[in-house]
Enzyme design. Structure first.
Site, PDB file in Angstrom:
ATOM      1  N   GLY A   1       0.822  -1.205   0.000  1.00 47.79           N
ATOM      2  CA  GLY A   1       0.000   0.000   0.000  1.00 47.79           C
ATOM      3  C   GLY A   1       0.853   1.252   0.000  1.00 47.79           C
ATOM      4  O   GLY A   1       1.959   1.289  -0.543  1.00 47.79           O
ATOM      5  N   SER A   2       0.375   2.299   0.660  1.00 54.45           N
ATOM      6  CA  SER A   2       0.964   3.638   0.516  1.00 54.45           C
ATOM      7  C   SER A   2       2.358   3.803   1.107  1.00 54.45           C
ATOM      8  O   SER A   2       3.029   4.792   0.801  1.00 54.45           O
ATOM      9  CB  SER A   2       0.029   4.681   1.127  1.00 54.45           C
ATOM     10  N   THR A   3       2.812   2.896   1.979  1.00 57.90           N
ATOM     11  CA  THR A   3       4.210   2.998   2.430  1.00 57.90           C
ATOM     12  C   THR A   3       5.157   2.861   1.244  1.00 57.90           C
ATOM     13  O   THR A   3       6.284   3.359   1.282  1.00 57.90           O
ATOM     14  CB  THR A   3       4.535   1.918   3.482  1.00 57.90           C
TER      15      THR A   3
END
Length: 587
Positions: free
Chosen positions: A306-308
């Site tokens: 995801g966004s990491t």
């Protein structure tokens, strides 16, 4: 008559020559055997009259960064019988059945078996072994042995691993460093007569075992304990399936803590940590459950980050020069790529924003645009340059590799989804190692536990070396990435990781597992401190939390809580505030 005497004389001479040659042959053979093969047959004779029993070597200890013993040895016993020396078989059977708490039928089979030596039971408590020895039973041997013992129970269970009945490593560091830890077994040699009875006057010859070396690791038991408590707390509060937390030094790759709850009891590794009754299931099913329990998700399992992962897209875009901190974007709540409308987490959109604000807002359209500006070939180039297509080389067995689209199969839609951390999978250890290289000045690190090998008597020590890794981004890009990620915590979606007096950098993430219709989420946060010169990096991953599942809401506070305790413990002081500085001047 004369002819008969001549014939008889010839016959006598013939017999004489035959006997002579036979005797000469026998003498020659005897000379050969005694003169040239004597050593060989002496050894054979010794083997017939010598009985050998192994003495296990004390396995090397595993020590934490401060010298605390995480894996040690307890003295136990191995009980064996020598059939030819038993004088009172019924008494032997009765005593062993009673003291060892075994069925008499089982003992009887082994006592009556005609063999040089028959093992009855291993890993017998020393007190029980001493009690059996007190009976003075002929033909019963009680040899002292070692059993692995873990003073902290379940602490770092999936890192340390455990040993089997033969004291050989099975999983974790125990198997990875088997050659370092195992030592060399010794022997007890006894001499017997032709009937196999020990000759007491000759006694026993003993070859002492050589203890294994100690292994000192970077993991800190105090940090590990605190992190494990934090993981259990959030798992219980959010009724999550499991939680993984990893802390490491981004400058050199040393791992301070690696928690995967629920952990299991290292002193009873074949008991399921779920409390499930295994009496009614097959051996195969039980083994499958045990294998799953023993897995270390930080490196054995992959997931959609995801966004990491936007940290990777950010770094590649800045390094390639296709984006700058002052670039402007517009987010209407989605971005159309080819024939697909890919939505932002904020359905109403973020409107006009700079690249830095896009990072603070974790805006998908901004990072999709950066990915598209890079293009498939460039993005794939950086994916490889950052080391994401190779394993990290962490010193634990079973590391999984990245699952990524082949470049020829990656279109713009696939590129867009990869840019904000979906449609591919990596391991948590891979993400942590890669981001470490992006924020430490640009050098890839090898995550590891092993630090030093020490002899059991402490006289010799050898540092474990890890070859320097390649530079993956420039220092300038690394500095910019750190600055942007600091604003994500101080001003953006990672504000729940903010700690007064410390500069924290980080990135939130909330990803949905397949199938998307199942509404199962993975919430995570990756943070580091101090932001200007990172000394610690932490990643928290919460699998399938119930209720609120946003990474910034539930995972970021976990890292904040850990950093609040660990940073002072590491000697990292707070930045002086303006008020504190003025007070100091007045004083």
């Amino acid at each position: 008559m004369k002819r008969n005497r001549t014939f008889h004389r010839k016959k006598v001479w013939l017999v004489f020559f035959i006997c002579f040659f036979i005797m000469a042959g026998l003498i020659g053979r005897l000379v050969y055997l005694m003169g040239f093969r004597s050593d060989y047959y002496y050894e054979k004779a010794q083997e017939l009259h010598e009985r050998e029993r192994d003495i296990k070597a004390a396995r090397g200890r595993i020590l934490d960064a401060k010298g605390k013993v995480l894996a040690d040895n307890r003295t136990v016993c191995t009980v064996s019988v020598i059939h030819s020396q038993i004088k009172e078989p019924e008494k032997v059977i009765s005593v062993l059945a009673k003291e060892l708490e075994m069925k008499e039928e089982t003992i009887r089979k082994r006592v009556e078996k005609v063999s040089s030596i028959e093992r009855i039971k291993t890993n017998v408590e020393k007190e029980t072994g001493d009690a059996i020895r007190e009976y003075g039973l002929s033909g019963v041997k009680v040899d002292e042995d070692y059993k692995r013992y873990y003073p902290y129970g379940s602490l770092a269970s999936k890192v340390l691993g455990f040993t089997g009945g033969d004291n050989q490593g099975i999983i974790g560091l125990e198997v990875k460093y088997e050659e370092v830890l195992k030592g060399e077994a010794g022997k007890i040699l006894t001499t017997t007569d032709a009937r196999g009875v020990e000759l007491e006057r000759l006694g026993e010859n003993r070859e002492d075992p050589v203890s294994g070396n100690d292994l000192q690791i970077s993991l800190d038991a105090s940090i590990q304990e605190y992190v494990q408590q934090a993981a259990l707390k959030v798992m219980e509060e959010k009724q999550a399936e499991r939680v993984s937390i990893l802390l490491m030094n981004p400058q050199n790759g040393e791992i301070y803590a690696c928690v995967n709850v629920p952990e299991f009891d290292l002193n009873n590794p074949f008991v399921l940590n779920t409390g499930q009754d295994t009496s009614g299931i097959s051996e195969k099913k039980k083994q499958d459950l045990l294998n799953q329990m023993w897995r270390n998700p930080c490196l054995n399992d992959t997931y959609e980050p995801g966004s990491t992962f936007k940290i990777i897209t950010m770094s590649a875009g800045l390094e390639e020069g296709v984006v700058s901190v002052n670039d402007h974007f517009f987010c209407p709540g989605y971005k159309i790529v080819e024939d697909r409308r890919i939505r932002c987490a904020r359905r109403t959109g973020h409107g006009a924003e700079t690249f830095v604000q896009g990072a603070q807002n974790s805006c998908n359209p901004v990072f999709i645009e950066v990915g598209l500006r890079l293009g498939v070939e460039n993005y794939y180039k950086y994916f490889k340059q950052f080391g994401l297509m190779e394993k990290t080389g962490v010193d634990l067995p079973g590391e999984a590799g990245t699952i990524m689209h082949k470049m020829e199969n990656m279109g713009e839609v696939e590129l867009a989804t990869v840019a904000f951390g979906q449609s591919f999978q990596i391991t948590p250890i891979q993400l942590a190692a890669t981001v470490s290289g992006l924020i430490n000045g640009g050098n890839r690190v090898t995550p590891h536990f092993g630090v030093t090998v020490r002899s059991s008597d402490g006289t010799k020590a050898q540092k474990i070396e890890y070859p320097p890794q390649k530079r993956i981004v420039s220092q300038e890009t690394s500095e910019t990435v750190r600055a942007i990620l600091e604003t994500v915590v101080s001003e953006g979606s990672g504000k729940n990781a903010k700690i007064e007096g410390y500069s924290i950098g980080g990135k939130t993430a909330t990803s949905q597992t397949l199938p998307r219709s199942a509404n199962r989420y993975i919430s995570s946060f990756l943070g580091f401190a101090p932001a200007e010169n990172p000394q610690i990096l932490g990643i928290c991953i919460i699998h399938n939390p119930q209720g609120i599942y946003y990474g910034g809401t539930i995972a970021a506070p976990v890292i904040r809580s850990i950093f609040e305790n660990v940073l002072p413990y590491m000697g990292i002081e707070k930045n002086g505030t303006e008020e504190e500085e003025n007070t100091a001047k007045e004083g």
